[in-house]
Write an enzyme that holds these catalytic residues in place. Structure first.
Site, PDB file in Angstrom:
ATOM      1  CG  HIS A 178      -2.087   0.944   1.451  1.00 57.45           C
ATOM      2  ND1 HIS A 178      -2.091   1.871   0.296  1.00 57.45           N
ATOM      3  CD2 HIS A 178      -3.287   1.118   1.771  1.00 57.45           C
ATOM      4  CE1 HIS A 178      -3.355   2.710   0.475  1.00 57.45           C
ATOM      5  NE2 HIS A 178      -3.977   2.189   1.403  1.00 57.45           N
ATOM      6  CG  HIS A 181      -5.504   5.945  -1.003  1.00 61.67           C
ATOM      7  ND1 HIS A 181      -6.154   4.432  -0.682  1.00 61.67           N
ATOM      8  CD2 HIS A 181      -5.423   6.430  -2.163  1.00 61.67           C
ATOM      9  CE1 HIS A 181      -6.437   4.158  -1.859  1.00 61.67           C
ATOM     10  NE2 HIS A 181      -6.177   5.208  -2.967  1.00 61.67           N
ATOM     11  CE1 TYR A 183      -4.225   5.606   6.071  1.00 61.82           C
ATOM     12  CE2 TYR A 183      -4.411   5.195   4.177  1.00 61.82           C
ATOM     13  CZ  TYR A 183      -4.841   5.242   5.066  1.00 61.82           C
ATOM     14  OH  TYR A 183      -6.327   5.510   5.092  1.00 61.82           O
TER      15      TYR A 183
END
Length: 374
Positions: A178, A181, A183
């Site tokens: 990931h 977004h 993070y």
């Protein structure tokens, strides 16, 4: 009922198998990762197993799980979000993978560290500090967390590698990192939150160094044929208008080190898949990513729905929207796979209906769907 031309075409285009490194996925439909918070103690239970298996049984070719915290105490902010470390947690995930495979699907966990989005005192490890590249949660904010030391960076790199090795060991088909977004990985990629003056900050290539080192460590920890997906975005939860790259050249500078480090597939997260990414081209972010890197790509963003997910955060629903434009682009090889989020959250049978030409049965999105694991 006689299938419409667009419906017949949808089944033909979406049903094609695809090889992602050593993994063959039976079709082009991906379940997008969506945080659900139904795993007390970070352990996915029977309801989580059924939730994913239902969608695999209904024709989703590849499931990307909700974000799962890697084994670093600062990685998360909830004790109900699943973790991808710990004996009980991994045993639960092994059963999820087993059930998805029994239903005919393939599955990868999304490995996640939230970085500076974490607040002091958050579960599951309340004493852990929030940390990121420069201790900033967004551009222009005050420093509220810890700027990561080399020891911190090494620990997080190791946590991602250990989680990836565990994923292969317990039967998953690949991993997704990931990097989107707002993070942790994205905080390094974005100039707005990365103010470092060492080797991990500065120009786009330097800002990519941390993520590339994670990819390389994961690549070394798993088999050569084990696929590595990397999700990234221009937008951030902290700033929907933010951009990593203003030009294709800037984007290429970010993506090239990641591809070289071992990424097999880029999952390019956008709010609306049909929006062009740069001027003078109709290509979306996934299309540009494929053009610049030569790697396979997954597109995502309001597939099958009229209205993006920001409205869902406000408690609003979205009506069904056709996918002819999506099929045009997929058939033209602008991108390789299509990730579906809210439409699949609302309707576990979405893929089956699309692949069987049952478009008239598709359901509009109701924001209440997030409250259950249907």
């Amino acid at each position: 009922m006689t299938a419409t031309p667009s419906a017949s075409r949808a089944a033909r285009i979406l049903s094609r198998p695809i090889a992602l490194n050593g993994l063959t996925v039976p079709n082009r439909i991906v379940m997008a990762p969506m945080t659900r918070m139904f795993s007390p103690g970070g352990v996915p239970g029977e309801d989580v197993r059924s939730y994913y298996a239902r969608r695999a049984a209904a024709g989703v070719g590849l499931i990307v799980t909700e974000g799962t915290y890697v084994g670093h105490t600062s990685a998360g902010q909830s004790d109900r979000v699943p973790r991808f470390h710990g004996e009980e947690q991994l045993a639960g995930w092994a059963k999820v993978a087993e059930d998805v495979h029994a239903a005919g699907g393939t599955i990868v966990p999304q490995l996640w560290h939230i970085g500076m989005v974490r607040k002091d005192g958050d579960a599951p490890f309340p004493e852990a500090p929030a940390m990121g590249p420069s201790g900033l949660v967004t551009e222009g904010a005050e420093t509220t967390g810890k700027a990561m030391t080399q020891a911190d960076l090494d620990a997080v790199i190791g946590a991602f590698a250990e989680a990836a090795a565990a994923a292969e060991r317990i039967g998953f088909d690949g991993v997704e990192l990931h990097g989107a977004h707002g993070y942790l990985l994205d905080q390094f990629l974005w100039a707005g939150t990365n103010r470092r003056t060492d080797a991990y900050g500065g120009d786009p290539v330097a800002r990519t160094k941390f993520s590339a080192e994670i990819v390389a460590a994961v690549r070394e920890a798993v088999s050569p044929e084990f696929p590595i997906l990397f999700r990234y975005s221009q937008w951030k939860q902290q700033d929907y208008a933010a951009r990593l790259a203003e030009t294709p050249e800037e984007l290429e500078a970010i993506l090239t080190p990641l591809a070289a480090a071992g990424v097999d597939v880029f999952h390019a997260s956008t709010r609306r898949y049909w929006v062009p990414e740069f001027e003078d081209s109709d290509l979306n972010l996934a299309g540009w990513t494929k053009k610049l890197t030569g790697k396979q790509t997954i597109t995502v963003g309001s597939v099958g729905l009229d209205g993006d997910f920001v409205n869902a955060f406000k408690g609003e629903g979205s009506p069904v929207q056709g996918i002819d434009n999506l099929l045009d682009r997929l058939e033209a090889d602008e991108f390789d796979m299509v990730a579906v989020g809210r439409a699949l959250l609302q309707d576990p049978q979405w893929a089956a209906k699309v692949l069987a030409d049952r478009f008239e049965e598709l359901k509009p999105y109701d924001a209440a769907a997030v409250k259950t694991l249907s």
